[in-house]
Design an enzyme around this catalytic site. Structure first.
Site, PDB file in Angstrom:
ATOM      1  N   ASP A   7       0.810  -1.101   0.030  1.00 26.78           N
ATOM      2  CA  ASP A   7       0.111   0.023  -0.004  1.00 26.78           C
ATOM      3  C   ASP A   7       0.972   1.113  -0.012  1.00 26.78           C
ATOM      4  O   ASP A   7       1.678   1.655   1.016  1.00 26.78           O
ATOM      5  CB  ASP A   7      -1.020  -0.078   1.217  1.00 26.78           C
ATOM      6  CG  ASP A   7      -1.880  -1.245   1.136  1.00 26.78           C
ATOM      7  OD1 ASP A   7      -1.700  -2.161   0.624  1.00 26.78           O
ATOM      8  OD2 ASP A   7      -3.009  -1.135   1.954  1.00 26.78           O
TER       9      ASP A   7
ATOM     10  N   LYS B  24     -10.039   0.381  -1.548  1.00 27.18           N
ATOM     11  CA  LYS B  24      -9.831   0.092  -0.365  1.00 27.18           C
ATOM     12  C   LYS B  24     -10.112   1.229   0.531  1.00 27.18           C
ATOM     13  O   LYS B  24      -9.549   2.278   0.233  1.00 27.18           O
ATOM     14  CB  LYS B  24      -8.379  -0.280  -0.149  1.00 27.18           C
ATOM     15  CG  LYS B  24      -8.022  -0.776   1.420  1.00 27.18           C
ATOM     16  CD  LYS B  24      -6.833  -1.066   1.736  1.00 27.18           C
ATOM     17  CE  LYS B  24      -6.453  -1.474   3.151  1.00 27.18           C
ATOM     18  NZ  LYS B  24      -5.043  -1.663   3.480  1.00 27.18           N
TER      19      LYS B  24
ATOM     20  N   LYS C  55      -6.873   3.147  -2.744  1.00 23.82           N
ATOM     21  CA  LYS C  55      -7.005   3.357  -1.362  1.00 23.82           C
ATOM     22  C   LYS C  55      -7.125   4.779  -0.927  1.00 23.82           C
ATOM     23  O   LYS C  55      -6.522   5.837  -1.197  1.00 23.82           O
ATOM     24  CB  LYS C  55      -5.822   2.647  -0.387  1.00 23.82           C
ATOM     25  CG  LYS C  55      -6.022   2.770   0.928  1.00 23.82           C
ATOM     26  CD  LYS C  55      -4.755   1.927   1.578  1.00 23.82           C
ATOM     27  CE  LYS C  55      -4.718   2.017   3.215  1.00 23.82           C
ATOM     28  NZ  LYS C  55      -3.413   1.124   3.686  1.00 23.82           N
TER      29      LYS C  55
END
Length: 224
Positions: free
Chosen positions: A91, A184, A155
């Site tokens: 991430d 996400k 995300k």
């Protein structure tokens, strides 16, 4: 097939004072609940890998976290280390300074460079936008830029900004990325009601440190 929120959850611990005992606890809980992944600091990837060996729970970690302004070469080294330690998913916080300087070419070059080793290794890349400090138009422009690359997930947040995931941000992202790209939601997801709202808005993963509480509320709400 009945809905089970556990299949959306990345059980997360990323606070600055994270201990090995806390990582152990997160991994045990993730294994017990069959969460899709754990998300742990880079220094604990090896520990999580050992604890979850033989489990279906994926290991995620963070790159350029939480501020994003590391130069690309540093992010590439972080990615290399994470993959070598056994991370399944990374991430990455994109360069928010470049964004605020309107330097979209730098962001293009950054994702092109950082995505390659991740996908070459058959692993998953998520780009953290930090939506809470962006305007709606900046979020849309990010989505348009990253839609040109085969990233796996957009995300929302690191969890370190004042504003984390919002329903508005999820809807905005969903409307501006390809259907096959995941979303996400992370940051401030502390109860089942909000988690379900985010899923209904389009989130396909949830980054949560309150996962245990969310599961309790989910079972009460659904009788599961």
């Amino acid at each position: 097939m009945s809905f089970n929120i556990a299949s959306y959850i990345e059980h997360t611990i990323l606070k600055q004072t994270t201990t090995l005992a806390e990582v152990d606890k997160v991994c045990v809980e993730a294994s017990m609940e069959n969460f899709v992944a754990v998300c742990v600091p880079p220094k604990y990837v090896l520990n999580a890998k050992k604890l979850l060996d033989g489990s279906r729970v994926k290991i995620a970690t963070v790159i350029g976290f939480p501020l994003g302004y590391n130069v690309t070469d540093v992010k590439l080294r972080e990615i290399d280390d994470a993959l070598n330690m056994g991370a399944d998913e990374v991430d990455m916080v994109h360069d928010l300074c470049a964004l605020k300087n309107n330097n979209w070419k730098l962001l293009e070059d950054e994702i092109a460079a950082c995505l390659k080793p991740v996908h070459d290794a058959g692993k998953v890349m998520k780009v953290i936008l930090e939506t809470g400090i962006l305007t709606d138009s900046e979020i849309v422009k990010c989505c348009q830029l990253y839609s040109n690359f085969k990233i796996d997930y957009i995300k929302t947040s690191t969890g370190f900004a004042d504003i984390g995931a919002t329903v508005n941000a999820i809807k905005l992202i969903k409307a501006n990325i390809p259907a096959k790209m995941g979303i996400k939601a992370s940051g401030g997801i502390r109860n089942y009601a909000f988690a379900k709202e985010l899923i209904d808005a389009g989130a396909t993963r949830l980054g949560c440190s309150s996962s245990w509480q969310i599961m309790k509320e989910f079972r009460l709400a659904t009788g599961g």
